[in-house]
Design an enzyme around this catalytic site. Structure first.
Site, PDB file in Angstrom:
ATOM      1  CG  HIS A   1       9.743 -17.763  29.646  1.00 40.89           C
ATOM      2  ND1 HIS A   1       9.707 -17.080  28.453  1.00 40.89           N
ATOM      3  CD2 HIS A   1      10.553 -17.035  30.438  1.00 40.89           C
ATOM      4  CE1 HIS A   1      10.471 -16.012  28.538  1.00 40.89           C
ATOM      5  NE2 HIS A   1      10.994 -15.956  29.733  1.00 40.89           N
TER       6      HIS A   1
ATOM      7  CE1 TYR B   1      12.182 -13.204  26.485  1.00 45.64           C
ATOM      8  CE2 TYR B   1      14.092 -13.912  25.235  1.00 45.64           C
ATOM      9  CZ  TYR B   1      13.432 -13.777  26.436  1.00 45.64           C
ATOM     10  OH  TYR B   1      14.038 -14.216  27.590  1.00 45.64           O
TER      11      TYR B   1
ATOM     12  CE  LYS C   1      14.461 -18.399  27.906  1.00 49.26           C
ATOM     13  NZ  LYS C   1      14.704 -17.197  27.114  1.00 49.26           N
TER      14      LYS C   1
ATOM     15  CG  ASP D   1      18.033 -17.401  26.122  1.00 46.37           C
ATOM     16  OD1 ASP D   1      17.865 -18.556  26.554  1.00 46.37           O
ATOM     17  OD2 ASP D   1      17.289 -16.442  26.444  1.00 46.37           O
TER      18      ASP D   1
HETATM   19  N1  LIG Z   1      14.298 -16.702  31.319  1.00 45.82           N
HETATM   20  C1  LIG Z   1      13.947 -15.496  31.585  1.00 45.82           C
HETATM   21  O1  LIG Z   1      12.926 -15.242  32.274  1.00 45.82           O
HETATM   22  C2  LIG Z   1      14.774 -14.351  31.090  1.00 45.82           C
HETATM   23  C3  LIG Z   1      14.585 -13.062  31.624  1.00 45.82           C
HETATM   24  C4  LIG Z   1      15.395 -12.031  31.160  1.00 45.82           C
HETATM   25  C5  LIG Z   1      16.356 -12.298  30.198  1.00 45.82           C
HETATM   26  N2  LIG Z   1      16.498 -13.545  29.666  1.00 45.82           N
HETATM   27  C6  LIG Z   1      17.497 -13.820  28.611  1.00 45.82           C
HETATM   28  O2  LIG Z   1      18.754 -13.389  29.044  1.00 45.82           O
HETATM   29  C7  LIG Z   1      19.276 -12.444  28.101  1.00 45.82           C
HETATM   30  C8  LIG Z   1      20.202 -11.480  28.796  1.00 45.82           C
HETATM   31  O3  LIG Z   1      19.554 -10.778  29.850  1.00 45.82           O
HETATM   32  P1  LIG Z   1      19.125  -9.273  29.736  1.00 45.82           P
HETATM   33  O4  LIG Z   1      18.666  -9.055  28.331  1.00 45.82           O
HETATM   34  O5  LIG Z   1      18.187  -9.017  30.821  1.00 45.82           O
HETATM   35  O6  LIG Z   1      20.346  -8.402  29.992  1.00 45.82           O
HETATM   36  P2  LIG Z   1      21.932  -8.438  30.257  1.00 45.82           P
HETATM   37  O7  LIG Z   1      22.628  -9.306  29.297  1.00 45.82           O
HETATM   38  O8  LIG Z   1      22.171  -8.613  31.714  1.00 45.82           O
HETATM   39  O9  LIG Z   1      22.234  -6.914  30.004  1.00 45.82           O
HETATM   40  C9  LIG Z   1      22.037  -6.376  28.768  1.00 45.82           C
HETATM   41  C10 LIG Z   1      22.600  -4.981  28.747  1.00 45.82           C
HETATM   42  O10 LIG Z   1      24.007  -5.008  29.016  1.00 45.82           O
HETATM   43  C11 LIG Z   1      24.657  -4.071  28.215  1.00 45.82           C
HETATM   44  N3  LIG Z   1      25.884  -4.680  27.682  1.00 45.82           N
HETATM   45  C12 LIG Z   1      26.028  -5.810  26.949  1.00 45.82           C
HETATM   46  N4  LIG Z   1      27.316  -6.037  26.649  1.00 45.82           N
HETATM   47  C13 LIG Z   1      28.009  -5.009  27.198  1.00 45.82           C
HETATM   48  C14 LIG Z   1      29.382  -4.654  27.205  1.00 45.82           C
HETATM   49  N5  LIG Z   1      30.307  -5.409  26.632  1.00 45.82           N
HETATM   50  N6  LIG Z   1      29.732  -3.519  27.844  1.00 45.82           N
HETATM   51  C15 LIG Z   1      28.815  -2.736  28.446  1.00 45.82           C
HETATM   52  N7  LIG Z   1      27.519  -3.016  28.466  1.00 45.82           N
HETATM   53  C16 LIG Z   1      27.106  -4.143  27.843  1.00 45.82           C
HETATM   54  C17 LIG Z   1      23.713  -3.706  27.099  1.00 45.82           C
HETATM   55  O11 LIG Z   1      23.430  -2.354  27.203  1.00 45.82           O
HETATM   56  P3  LIG Z   1      23.552  -1.383  25.936  1.00 45.82           P
HETATM   57  O12 LIG Z   1      23.409  -2.217  24.707  1.00 45.82           O
HETATM   58  O13 LIG Z   1      22.487  -0.423  26.189  1.00 45.82           O
HETATM   59  O14 LIG Z   1      24.931  -0.823  26.071  1.00 45.82           O
HETATM   60  C18 LIG Z   1      22.417  -4.445  27.373  1.00 45.82           C
HETATM   61  O15 LIG Z   1      21.291  -3.611  27.404  1.00 45.82           O
HETATM   62  C19 LIG Z   1      18.007 -11.851  27.468  1.00 45.82           C
HETATM   63  O16 LIG Z   1      18.288 -11.169  26.279  1.00 45.82           O
HETATM   64  C20 LIG Z   1      17.187 -13.095  27.307  1.00 45.82           C
HETATM   65  O17 LIG Z   1      17.617 -13.836  26.186  1.00 45.82           O
HETATM   66  C21 LIG Z   1      15.728 -14.553  30.131  1.00 45.82           C
END
Ligand SMILES: NC(=O)c1ccc[n+]([C@@H]2O[C@H](COP(=O)([O-])OP(=O)(O)OC[C@H]3O[C@@H](n4cnc5c(N)ncnc54)[C@H](OP(=O)(O)O)[C@@H]3O)[C@@H](O)[C@H]2O)c1
Length: 324
Positions: A117, A55, A84, A50
Site C-alpha cells: 500500500h 479500509y 493491499k 479496489d
Molecule cells: N492506494 C492508495 O493509497 C489509495 C488512496 C486513495 C484511494 N485509493 C483507491 O482509489 C479509489 C478512488 O479514489 P478516491 O476514493 O480518493 O476518490 P475519487 O474516485 O477520485 O473521487 C470520489 C468522489 O467522486 C465523486 N464522484 C464519483 N462519481 C461521480 C460522478 N459520476 N459524478 C460526479 N461525482 C462523482 C464522489 O462524490 P459523491 O459521491 O460525494 O458525489 C466521490 O466522493 C478509492 O476508493 C480507493 O479504492 C487508493
C-alpha cells in the site's frame, strides 16, 4: 468498442479491467453503504473492485460479492479484486498474514492483485496507526526488497494472482526492478493521478517498464471539503469538454485516464454516479481534447487526509511532487 480497451494486460499475463470501483470511504460513513454500493457496481457491470486491509470494509465488500455470485450475476473469475498490504504488516513474516486476514473477511481463496500500500513501514501490532505516548506515529524500518520477497511468497502460495505496489516513486520502483534474484516483476503502481496531477513522467517510466499505472483520486478524491484547493470537477476546461461531448465532467476525467493507457478507479456510494461512470467506454476524446486535458496539469496533490501526516514524512513525496 473504441480506442479504450475494457481490459489491460498485465506483464504476468493476467488482465485487469480498465475501470475499477473504489471502496475507500470516510470512517463516519456506515460500512453497510459500501456493501450496497459494491452490489450496485457489480450489477452495473463493474468487475474490478479496489479495496485494502486498512479500509476496514472487506467484510462488507465480501458480502456484496457473495450475494452477486449467489444470484448468478457473476462468478468468482469474473471479478478482479485488489487488496493491499498495510504498513504495520511489512515485516516479511507478517505480510502473508495481512492477506490471509483480508481473504478471511472476504470469504475468498485468492485475490487478483495484492499491492504494497505504501513504501513506508509502521510498527507491527493491532493498531492501524500506532502512536507513541506523545501521539507520534511509530515507524518501522523494513527493507523494501524484503517486503517484495514476502509478496512473491504470497503469489507462490496462490493467495494472489498478481503482485504490485502503490504510492511508489521511480526510485522505489527501480529498487524492486533491480533487486538481485527478482522472481516476479511488479505489475502495477497505483498512485494519485488526475487532471491536476497527471504523473506524466512516472507514467512514461512505467510504460517503459511494462508497469501499469493505476490512478486513484481521478475525480479529485473524497478530499477534505475544508481545503481551499481547486476542484477538478468544477474546472472550466473539463466543463467545456463535457459540454462538447454531452457527458459529465466526471466522465471526461475518467476517459482522459483510459485514453492515456492508465487503469482508473472511481469511487461513489451513489447509484446514479456508479451507473454513470461505466459509460466512460461509450465515447472518445480527440487528440486535441487530450492535449487540452494534459494542459491542466499543475502537480497538485490531494492527500488522503487520514494519512496526510504519514505522507508528509515520506521521503518519496518531496519537492517536485511527481514521485520523481
Ligand atoms: N492506494 C492508495 O493509497 C489509495 C488512496 C486513495 C484511494 N485509493 C483507491 O482509489 C479509489 C478512488 O479514489 P478516491 O476514493 O480518493 O476518490 P475519487 O474516485 O477520485 O473521487 C470520489 C468522489 O467522486 C465523486 N464522484 C464519483 N462519481 C461521480 C460522478 N459520476 N459524478 C460526479 N461525482 C462523482 C464522489 O462524490 P459523491 O459521491 O460525494 O458525489 C466521490 O466522493 C478509492 O476508493 C480507493 O479504492 C487508493
Amino acid at each position: 468498442m473504441n480506442s479504450k480497451h475494457q481490459y489491460v494486460e498485465l506483464s504476468d499475463g493476467y488482465f485487469i479491467p480498465a475501470l475499477g470501483f473504489g471502496t475507500y470511504k470516510p470512517e463516519e460513513v456506515p460500512n453497510c453503504k459500501t456493501k450496497e454500493a459494491t452490489k450496485i457496481a457489480i450489477e452495473a457491470g463493474l468487475r474490478h473492485i479496489d479495496c485494502a486491509y486498512v479500509y476496514q470494509v472487506e467484510e462488507e465488500v465480501g458480502l456484496a460479492i457473495r450475494s452477486k455470485r449467489a444470484d448468478g450475476t457473476v462468478k468468482r473469475e469474473d471479478i478482479f479484486y485488489t487488496t493491499k498490504l498495510w504498513s504495520t504488516f511489512h515485516r516479511p513474516k507478517l505480510a502473508q498474514s495481512c492477506l490471509e486476514r483480508s481473504l478471511k473477511k472476504l470469504h475468498l481463496d485468492y485475490v487478483d492483485l495484492y499491492l504494497i500500500h505504501y513504501p513506508l513501514s509502521m510498527k507491527p501490532g493491532e493498531e492501524l496507526y500506532p502512536r507513541d505516548e506523545n501521539g507520534k506515529l511509530m515507524y518501522d524500518t523494513v527493507d523494501l526488497c524484503a517486503i517484495w520477497e514476502a509478496m512473491e511468497k504470497c503469489k507462490d502460495a496462490g493467495l494472489a494472482k498478481s503482485i504490485g505496489v502503490s504510492n511508489f516513486n521511480r526510485r522505489q520502483l527501480e529498487m524492486i526492478l533491480n533487486k538481485p534474484g527478482l522472481r516476479y516483476k511488479l505489475v502495477c503502481n497505483q498512485v494519485e493521478c488526475h487532471v491536476y496531477l497527471n504523473q506524466k513522467k512516472l507514467l512514461d517510466f512505467c510504460k517503459s517498464k511494462n508497469i501499469v499505472l493505476v490512478a486513484y483520486g481521478a475525480l479529485g478524491t473524497q478530499r477534505d471539503k475544508k481545503m481551499s484547493s481547486p476542484v477538478p470537477l468544477e474546472d472550466p476546461v473539463l466543463g467545456a469538454l463535457a459540454k462538447k461531448h454531452k457527458r459529465s465532467l466526471a466522465l471526461i476525467a475518467l476517459c482522459y485516464q483510459l485514453q492515456r493507457g492508465v487503469v482508473v478507479l472511481a469511487q461513489s456510494l451513489k447509484k446514479n454516479e456508479i451507473k454513470e461512470n461505466i459509460q466512460v467506454f461509450d465515447f472518445e476524446l480527440t487528440s486535441k481534447d487530450m492535449k487540452d486535458l494534459d494542459g491542466m496539469n499543475r502537480n497538485l496533490r490531494y492527500l488522503p487526509y487520514k494519512i496526510k501526516d504519514i505522507i508528509a514524512l515520506m521521503y518519496c513525496f518531496d519537492k517536485q511532487d511527481e514521485y520523481e
